[in-house]
Design a protein around this motif. Structure first.
Motif, mmCIF file in Angstrom:
data_model
loop_
_atom_site.group_PDB
_atom_site.id
_atom_site.type_symbol
_atom_site.label_atom_id
_atom_site.label_comp_id
_atom_site.label_asym_id
_atom_site.label_seq_id
_atom_site.Cartn_x
_atom_site.Cartn_y
_atom_site.Cartn_z
ATOM 1 N N GLY A 1 0.807 -1.219 0.000
ATOM 2 C CA GLY A 1 0.000 0.000 0.000
ATOM 3 C C GLY A 1 0.835 1.260 0.000
ATOM 4 O O GLY A 1 0.531 2.225 -0.729
ATOM 5 N N SER A 2 1.900 1.297 0.791
ATOM 6 C CA SER A 2 2.747 2.497 0.822
ATOM 7 C C SER A 2 3.447 2.707 -0.512
ATOM 8 O O SER A 2 3.670 3.852 -0.940
ATOM 9 N N THR A 3 3.773 1.613 -1.191
ATOM 10 C CA THR A 3 4.419 1.714 -2.504
ATOM 11 C C THR A 3 3.432 2.246 -3.542
ATOM 12 O O THR A 3 3.778 3.107 -4.373
ATOM 13 N N GLU A 4 2.218 1.747 -3.507
ATOM 14 C CA GLU A 4 1.185 2.247 -4.427
ATOM 15 C C GLU A 4 0.961 3.743 -4.231
ATOM 16 O O GLU A 4 0.864 4.509 -5.201
ATOM 17 N N THR A 5 0.894 4.173 -2.969
ATOM 18 C CA THR A 5 0.658 5.593 -2.669
ATOM 19 C C THR A 5 1.794 6.456 -3.197
ATOM 20 O O THR A 5 1.562 7.518 -3.800
ATOM 21 N N LEU A 6 3.023 6.018 -2.991
ATOM 22 C CA LEU A 6 4.185 6.782 -3.463
ATOM 23 C C LEU A 6 4.196 6.895 -4.983
ATOM 24 O O LEU A 6 4.363 7.995 -5.542
ATOM 25 N N LEU A 7 4.029 5.762 -5.653
ATOM 26 C CA LEU A 7 4.127 5.774 -7.119
ATOM 27 C C LEU A 7 2.981 6.557 -7.749
ATOM 28 O O LEU A 7 3.171 7.237 -8.767
ATOM 29 N N THR A 8 1.802 6.476 -7.161
ATOM 30 C CA THR A 8 0.672 7.261 -7.664
ATOM 31 C C THR A 8 0.980 8.749 -7.575
ATOM 32 O O THR A 8 0.686 9.520 -8.501
ATOM 33 N N SER A 9 1.587 9.152 -6.474
ATOM 34 C CA SER A 9 1.922 10.571 -6.299
ATOM 35 C C SER A 9 3.002 11.010 -7.272
ATOM 36 O O SER A 9 2.938 12.112 -7.836
ATOM 37 N N LEU A 10 4.009 10.169 -7.502
ATOM 38 C CA LEU A 10 5.056 10.508 -8.481
ATOM 39 C C LEU A 10 4.474 10.643 -9.889
ATOM 40 O O LEU A 10 4.814 11.578 -10.634
ATOM 41 N N LYS A 11 3.595 9.710 -10.263
ATOM 42 C CA LYS A 11 2.992 9.778 -11.602
ATOM 43 C C LYS A 11 2.093 11.006 -11.738
ATOM 44 O O LYS A 11 2.084 11.654 -12.794
ATOM 45 N N LYS A 12 1.374 11.322 -10.692
ATOM 46 C CA LYS A 12 0.505 12.505 -10.727
ATOM 47 C C LYS A 12 1.302 13.760 -11.018
ATOM 48 O O LYS A 12 0.861 14.645 -11.762
ATOM 49 N N ASN A 13 2.504 13.830 -10.445
ATOM 50 C CA ASN A 13 3.358 15.008 -10.625
ATOM 51 C C ASN A 13 4.351 14.859 -11.774
ATOM 52 O O ASN A 13 5.224 15.713 -11.952
ATOM 53 N N ASP A 14 4.192 13.766 -12.544
ATOM 54 C CA ASP A 14 5.075 13.511 -13.688
ATOM 55 C C ASP A 14 6.552 13.627 -13.291
ATOM 56 O O ASP A 14 7.368 14.227 -14.001
ATOM 57 N N ASN A 15 6.874 13.062 -12.148
ATOM 58 C CA ASN A 15 8.243 13.098 -11.627
ATOM 59 C C ASN A 15 8.880 11.727 -11.841
ATOM 60 O O ASN A 15 8.418 10.723 -11.297
ATOM 61 N N LYS A 16 9.937 11.677 -12.642
ATOM 62 C CA LYS A 16 10.614 10.417 -12.942
ATOM 63 C C LYS A 16 11.912 10.254 -12.156
ATOM 64 O O LYS A 16 12.878 9.645 -12.626
ATOM 65 N N ALA A 17 11.928 10.798 -10.951
ATOM 66 C CA ALA A 17 13.117 10.654 -10.104
ATOM 67 C C ALA A 17 13.392 9.178 -9.831
ATOM 68 O O ALA A 17 12.465 8.387 -9.682
ATOM 69 N N PRO A 18 14.679 8.791 -9.777
ATOM 70 C CA PRO A 18 15.015 7.402 -9.442
ATOM 71 C C PRO A 18 14.452 7.033 -8.070
ATOM 72 O O PRO A 18 14.392 7.868 -7.157
ATOM 73 N N VAL A 19 14.044 5.776 -7.943
ATOM 74 C CA VAL A 19 13.491 5.272 -6.681
ATOM 75 C C VAL A 19 14.336 4.093 -6.212
ATOM 76 O O VAL A 19 14.505 3.115 -6.948
#
Length: 378
Positions: free
Chosen positions: A71-89
């Motif tokens: 769940g925490s991973t889904e929340t993080l990735l959803t937020s990154l995609k929303k902001n179109d941020n392709k920072a390395p994870v």
């Protein structure tokens, strides 16, 4: 760089945040359970690198693992995609992904989600499958069996851990931090150079990993506990012993950091052992009273180094087979080391009005059963 750390208040997160700050990284977004959830959207707008450490590894409810770790991973990735941020994870997974248990399954599901995210967005992903960790700030009865062992032994609590011969793979938190921070050196992607297919993800194994039986770890820790009051320290030339010892002493009760030295009273003052090592060297403290001279003696093999740290005095030498005497004037403020070779009769005289305090290193400890000392006059 602006760095986002999820799980920032956990064992790994806390060590990472402090290590990043110590290396000069000042813009660190710390995200944890008590952080306003709305902050995640703000953090993922402009972060340049993400350390995704949030998760759980202990729970009586099997469903909590999937709900939290995936769940925490889904929340993080959803937020990154929303902001179109392709920072390395960089994601902290576990060696237990190959084990059929709720924790391992939840971490494997999070890994798979990250790889799908990488395929969808082209973002770089680092997956670190960590073994059991140990080091400062690790929570006993939660993060690591080593933390629990250290805590219980330091606090005289019982040990009950099942099969004593089970093998444990261990990594030290300091080595983990060095590996994690190495990925910041080139956030543009050179860290993925070994990915010949250009897939944009990277499985990273922390090194070194140490493998011991549980009973061996317990024996080492019990030795640390016993040797501490006998002025012995472990062989720190052994990398694992050094790291385990550094870990163990962080679990000492905070009101028991101190312990007394045993003073050996002598005519000129007293001597106290401070540290002894398995390699048979020793450090001690000698106090010579004003106007007094230590007993003249020499050694066949033992040698030493004298450092006067307080007071004023004279160290006198005479080779045992010769008549010439040499004197060294010593003062605490000079911080000067005087070597004491074998075969030289030597003594220390206090010429001042206060105690003369000398720090002494010997290449072997005092042995009351077979002392290497002969007592003529200088």
């Amino acid at each position: 760089m602006k760095i986002l750390v999820t799980g920032a208040k956990g064992f790994v997160g806390k060590n990472l945040v402090y290590n990043l700050k110590n290396q000069g990284y000042s813009e660190i977004y710390e995200y944890d359970l008590d952080t306003d959830p709305a902050s995640l959207d703000l953090f993922t707008r402009d972060c340049d690198f993400v350390y995704h450490l949030a998760g759980i590894n202990t729970s009586k409810d099997p469903e909590v693992f999937m709900r939290t770790n995936l769940g925490s991973t889904e929340t993080l990735l959803t937020s990154l995609k929303k902001n179109d941020n392709k920072a390395p994870v960089l994601f902290t997974s576990t060696a237990q992904v190959s084990v059929d248990n709720p924790y391992g399954r939840s971490k494997k599901a999070a890994e798979d989600l990250l790889l799908s995210y990488r395929s969808e967005t082209g973002s770089k992903v680092v997956i670190c499958r960590l073994p059991t960790l140990f080091g400062k700030w690790c929570k006993p009865n939660y993060n690591s069996i080593v933390a629990t062992l250290c805590h219980n032994i330091a606090h005289d609590l019982p040990l009950d851990f099942g099969n004593p011969y089970v093998e444990i793979n261990l990594a030290y938190i300091g080595d983990v931090m060095a590996g994690f921070i190495s990925f910041l050196k080139d956030k543009e992607g050179n860290i993925f150079s070994s990915d010949k297919k250009g897939l944009g993800f990277y499985y990273f194994n922390i090194q070194p990993v140490y493998t011991f039986h549980l009973c061996e770890i317990i024996e080492m820790l019990n030795t640390f506990k016993k040797d501490r009051l006998n002025f012995l320290v472990p062989d720190v030339s052994d990398p694992f012993l050094k790291k385990l010892y550094s870990t163990y002493i962080t679990y000492l009760p905070v009101h028991q950091f101190n312990y007394p030295l045993e003073k050996r009273e002598e005519s000129h003052g007293y001597f106290a052992e401070f540290i002894k090592t398995p390699e048979k060297s020793q450090i001690g403290v000698e106090v010579t009273k004003p106007g007094k001279t230590s007993t003249s003696h020499w050694h066949n093999t033992k040698c030493g180094k004298f450092l006067v740290v307080s007071g004023t005095g004279t160290i006198s030498f005479r080779r045992a087979d010769q008549e010439e005497t040499v004197e060294y004037q010593v003062r605490g403020e000079n911080m000067e080391v005087v070597d004491v070779p074998p075969g030289f009769i030597h003594s220390v005289t206090n010429n001042g009005n206060t105690d003369l305090v000398t720090l002494i290193w010997f290449n072997e400890p005092v042995d009351s059963n077979g002392p290497d000392s002969i007592y003529p006059e200088v």
